[in-house]
Design a protein around this motif. Structure first.
Motif, PDB file in Angstrom:
ATOM      1  N   GLU A   3      -3.668   3.606  10.247  1.00 25.13           N
ATOM      2  CA  GLU A   3      -2.398   4.114   9.751  1.00 25.13           C
ATOM      3  C   GLU A   3      -2.002   3.437   8.435  1.00 25.13           C
ATOM      4  O   GLU A   3      -1.511   4.089   7.505  1.00 25.13           O
ATOM      5  N   GLU A   4      -2.243   2.137   8.337  1.00 22.86           N
ATOM      6  CA  GLU A   4      -1.887   1.404   7.122  1.00 22.86           C
ATOM      7  C   GLU A   4      -2.721   1.870   5.929  1.00 22.86           C
ATOM      8  O   GLU A   4      -2.213   2.042   4.813  1.00 22.86           O
ATOM      9  N   ALA A   5      -4.010   2.080   6.169  1.00 23.26           N
ATOM     10  CA  ALA A   5      -4.890   2.556   5.101  1.00 23.26           C
ATOM     11  C   ALA A   5      -4.513   3.977   4.685  1.00 23.26           C
ATOM     12  O   ALA A   5      -4.491   4.307   3.492  1.00 23.26           O
ATOM     13  N   TRP A  30       0.635  -0.740  -5.285  1.00 21.59           N
ATOM     14  CA  TRP A  30      -0.258  -1.853  -5.640  1.00 21.59           C
ATOM     15  C   TRP A  30      -0.033  -3.035  -4.685  1.00 21.59           C
ATOM     16  O   TRP A  30      -0.998  -3.637  -4.181  1.00 21.59           O
ATOM     17  N   MET A  31       1.231  -3.348  -4.394  1.00 22.08           N
ATOM     18  CA  MET A  31       1.542  -4.447  -3.474  1.00 22.08           C
ATOM     19  C   MET A  31       1.037  -4.150  -2.065  1.00 22.08           C
ATOM     20  O   MET A  31       0.538  -5.037  -1.369  1.00 22.08           O
ATOM     21  N   HIS A  32       1.148  -2.890  -1.676  1.00 20.38           N
ATOM     22  CA  HIS A  32       0.646  -2.497  -0.345  1.00 20.38           C
ATOM     23  C   HIS A  32      -0.855  -2.736  -0.252  1.00 20.38           C
ATOM     24  O   HIS A  32      -1.346  -3.282   0.759  1.00 20.38           O
ATOM     25  N   TRP A  33      -1.597  -2.357  -1.282  1.00 19.24           N
ATOM     26  CA  TRP A  33      -3.046  -2.550  -1.251  1.00 19.24           C
ATOM     27  C   TRP A  33      -3.429  -4.032  -1.376  1.00 19.24           C
ATOM     28  O   TRP A  33      -4.452  -4.462  -0.827  1.00 19.24           O
ATOM     29  N   GLN A  34      -2.615  -4.819  -2.037  1.00 24.57           N
ATOM     30  CA  GLN A  34      -2.856  -6.267  -2.068  1.00 24.57           C
ATOM     31  C   GLN A  34      -2.745  -6.847  -0.655  1.00 24.57           C
ATOM     32  O   GLN A  34      -3.554  -7.689  -0.257  1.00 24.57           O
ATOM     33  N   GLN A  35      -1.737  -6.384   0.067  1.00 26.39           N
ATOM     34  CA  GLN A  35      -1.551  -6.863   1.441  1.00 26.39           C
ATOM     35  C   GLN A  35      -2.712  -6.431   2.344  1.00 26.39           C
ATOM     36  O   GLN A  35      -3.195  -7.216   3.173  1.00 26.39           O
ATOM     37  N   LEU A  36      -3.153  -5.174   2.171  1.00 27.42           N
ATOM     38  CA  LEU A  36      -4.294  -4.705   2.964  1.00 27.42           C
ATOM     39  C   LEU A  36      -5.551  -5.505   2.656  1.00 27.42           C
ATOM     40  O   LEU A  36      -6.348  -5.816   3.560  1.00 27.42           O
ATOM     41  N   GLU A  37      -5.714  -5.836   1.388  1.00 25.40           N
ATOM     42  CA  GLU A  37      -6.886  -6.595   0.966  1.00 25.40           C
ATOM     43  C   GLU A  37      -6.928  -7.960   1.651  1.00 25.40           C
ATOM     44  O   GLU A  37      -7.990  -8.426   2.086  1.00 25.40           O
ATOM     45  N   LYS A  38      -5.780  -8.600   1.760  1.00 30.54           N
ATOM     46  CA  LYS A  38      -5.706  -9.903   2.413  1.00 30.54           C
ATOM     47  C   LYS A  38      -5.858  -9.773   3.932  1.00 30.54           C
ATOM     48  O   LYS A  38      -6.435 -10.644   4.591  1.00 30.54           O
ATOM     49  N   LYS A  39      -5.352  -8.678   4.458  1.00 34.06           N
ATOM     50  CA  LYS A  39      -5.348  -8.484   5.910  1.00 34.06           C
ATOM     51  C   LYS A  39      -6.721  -8.121   6.449  1.00 34.06           C
ATOM     52  O   LYS A  39      -7.053  -8.454   7.603  1.00 34.06           O
ATOM     53  N   PHE A  40      -7.525  -7.433   5.623  1.00 36.16           N
ATOM     54  CA  PHE A  40      -8.840  -6.969   6.081  1.00 36.16           C
ATOM     55  C   PHE A  40      -9.938  -7.420   5.108  1.00 36.16           C
ATOM     56  O   PHE A  40     -10.572  -6.597   4.432  1.00 36.16           O
ATOM     57  N   PRO A  41     -10.184  -8.718   5.028  1.00 36.04           N
ATOM     58  CA  PRO A  41     -11.189  -9.237   4.086  1.00 36.04           C
ATOM     59  C   PRO A  41     -12.606  -8.767   4.386  1.00 36.04           C
ATOM     60  O   PRO A  41     -13.464  -8.775   3.498  1.00 36.04           O
ATOM     61  N   TRP A  49     -13.463   1.250   0.039  1.00 35.70           N
ATOM     62  CA  TRP A  49     -12.332   0.316  -0.062  1.00 35.70           C
ATOM     63  C   TRP A  49     -12.156  -0.139  -1.517  1.00 35.70           C
ATOM     64  O   TRP A  49     -11.041  -0.184  -2.037  1.00 35.70           O
ATOM     65  N   GLN A  50     -13.261  -0.442  -2.166  1.00 34.74           N
ATOM     66  CA  GLN A  50     -13.217  -0.857  -3.567  1.00 34.74           C
ATOM     67  C   GLN A  50     -12.642   0.240  -4.467  1.00 34.74           C
ATOM     68  O   GLN A  50     -11.913  -0.044  -5.416  1.00 34.74           O
ATOM     69  N   MET A  51     -12.955   1.511  -4.173  1.00 34.40           N
ATOM     70  CA  MET A  51     -12.442   2.628  -4.959  1.00 34.40           C
ATOM     71  C   MET A  51     -10.923   2.701  -4.872  1.00 34.40           C
ATOM     72  O   MET A  51     -10.231   2.911  -5.881  1.00 34.40           O
ATOM     73  N   TYR A  52     -10.379   2.522  -3.677  1.00 34.83           N
ATOM     74  CA  TYR A  52      -8.931   2.560  -3.512  1.00 34.83           C
ATOM     75  C   TYR A  52      -8.266   1.388  -4.238  1.00 34.83           C
ATOM     76  O   TYR A  52      -7.213   1.541  -4.876  1.00 34.83           O
TER      77      TYR A  52
END
Length: 336
Positions: A3-5, A30-41, A49-52
């Motif tokens: 759901e987050e993605a 942008w902030m949302h994707w920063q949070q996702l990046e940290k949450k799902f390393p 994922w890199q494209m998004y």
């Protein structure tokens, strides 16, 4: 996680809704994707994922840069307006120094490096060619977004080219042209400017039906963008976005005691009507950036309203790139 993605992907679509400077969702996406990046390393090497992440970071960087560079251009314009007082040479030098800050002082070095890094990761993960020179993309128009990371988002190149041409003029002429550059989009009290293809600068352009009820745009024209010089055109940005013929351009609350001129830039022909009546031109430049002028007959402004429309011209025998079009329009209130 799904759901987050999914929310993040949908948010990327909102980034391109309306003018970027007033679209705050670009920053929050942008902030949302920063949070996702940290949450799902663990997804760090996943190319999708890199494209998004690239989209989110590139959009955020472009918005920041666009706002910053627009501010620099306005500061440079303020200096150019003083050319008659401080001298053309000093005005040009000061304005150039201001405009060059975009290249000398990057608005967000870390964000820029992140975009470059993601482009490199995508090249090594799936061979995505985001640059002609670095990753051997077949052409600039084929997704070479990295090559445009520093392309001016203001009119710096166009202004600098005008500076070079101005040096051949007399001092009095230089000051006059510099003032013209500074006031290009600011025609003064009681006058109006619209960049036809820029949604943030076309408040008087009448819009037709949306794509929901007119999916093929048969009832109105839509903005087009000209691709010149492999995407590195030094033309004024407003010259590169256009409409064939806007549905109408409408001005209300006009001073009925004043005289007005409709000024137009574009390419080719322009058969202009004011309040349904065809009007004649006094100036008729047909090239890119050249000006056409149409004095408004006094009897056409008695009701305090001006509606500008355009007669269609059959140019079916001409390549669409060479067909007539409109890029900018002014309503100029003349001094009494």
């Amino acid at each position: 996680m799904k759901e987050e993605a999914a929310d993040g992907i949908l948010a990327l679509e909102t980034n391109w809704q309306g003018p970027a400077p007033v679209n705050g969702s670009v920053e929050t996406t942008w902030m949302h994707w920063q949070q996702l990046e940290k949450k799902f390393p663990s997804l760090e090497k996943n190319w999708r994922w890199q494209m998004y992440l690239l989209r989110a970071n590139y959009d955020a960087y472009s918005r920041k840069r666009g706002i910053y560079e627009a501010g620099l251009e306005e500061k440079a314009n303020d200096v150019l307006r003083d050319a008659a007082v401080i001298g053309a040479d000093e005005a040009i030098n000061k304005a150039k120094n201001i405009l060059e800050q975009a290249a000398k002082n990057n608005i967000d070095t870390l964000l820029r490096k992140r975009v470059i890094g993601l482009c490199d990761e995508l090249y090594h993960s799936i061979g995505l060619q985001t640059s002609v020179k670095k990753y051997r993309a077949s052409g600039e128009e084929r997704g070479a977004v990295l090559d445009f990371l520093d392309y001016p988002l203001n009119n710096r190149w166009w202004i600098e080219d005008r500076f070079a041409a101005i040096k051949r003029l007399s001092p009095g002429e230089q000051a006059s042209v510099l003032t013209e550059i500074a006031n290009w989009e600011h025609p003064g009290v009681g006058s109006y400017y619209d960049a036809i293809g820029d949604p943030s600068k076309c408040f008087h352009v009448v819009r037709g039906e949306s794509w929901v009820t007119d999916p093929l745009s048969r009832k109105q024209d839509t903005p087009n963008f000209s691709w010149w010089d492999d995407g590195f055109s030094r033309q004024r940005h407003s010259f590169m976005s256009s409409m064939r013929w806007p549905l109408a351009v409408e001005y209300n609350g006009i001073d009925t005691t004043s005289k007005y001129i409709v000024r137009v830039t574009g390419y080719g022909e322009c058969l202009l009507k004011i309040n349904g009546k065809r009007v004649e031109h006094t100036l008729y430049g047909k090239g890119i950036g050249e000006i056409k002028e149409f004095p408004v007959p006094a009897e056409l402004i008695k009701n305090g309203k001006i509606v500008v429309t355009f007669e269609d011209i059959n140019e079916d025998d001409i390549n669409w790139r060479q067909q007539s079009r409109i890029t900018e329009i002014w309503l100029i209130k003349k001094a009494l």
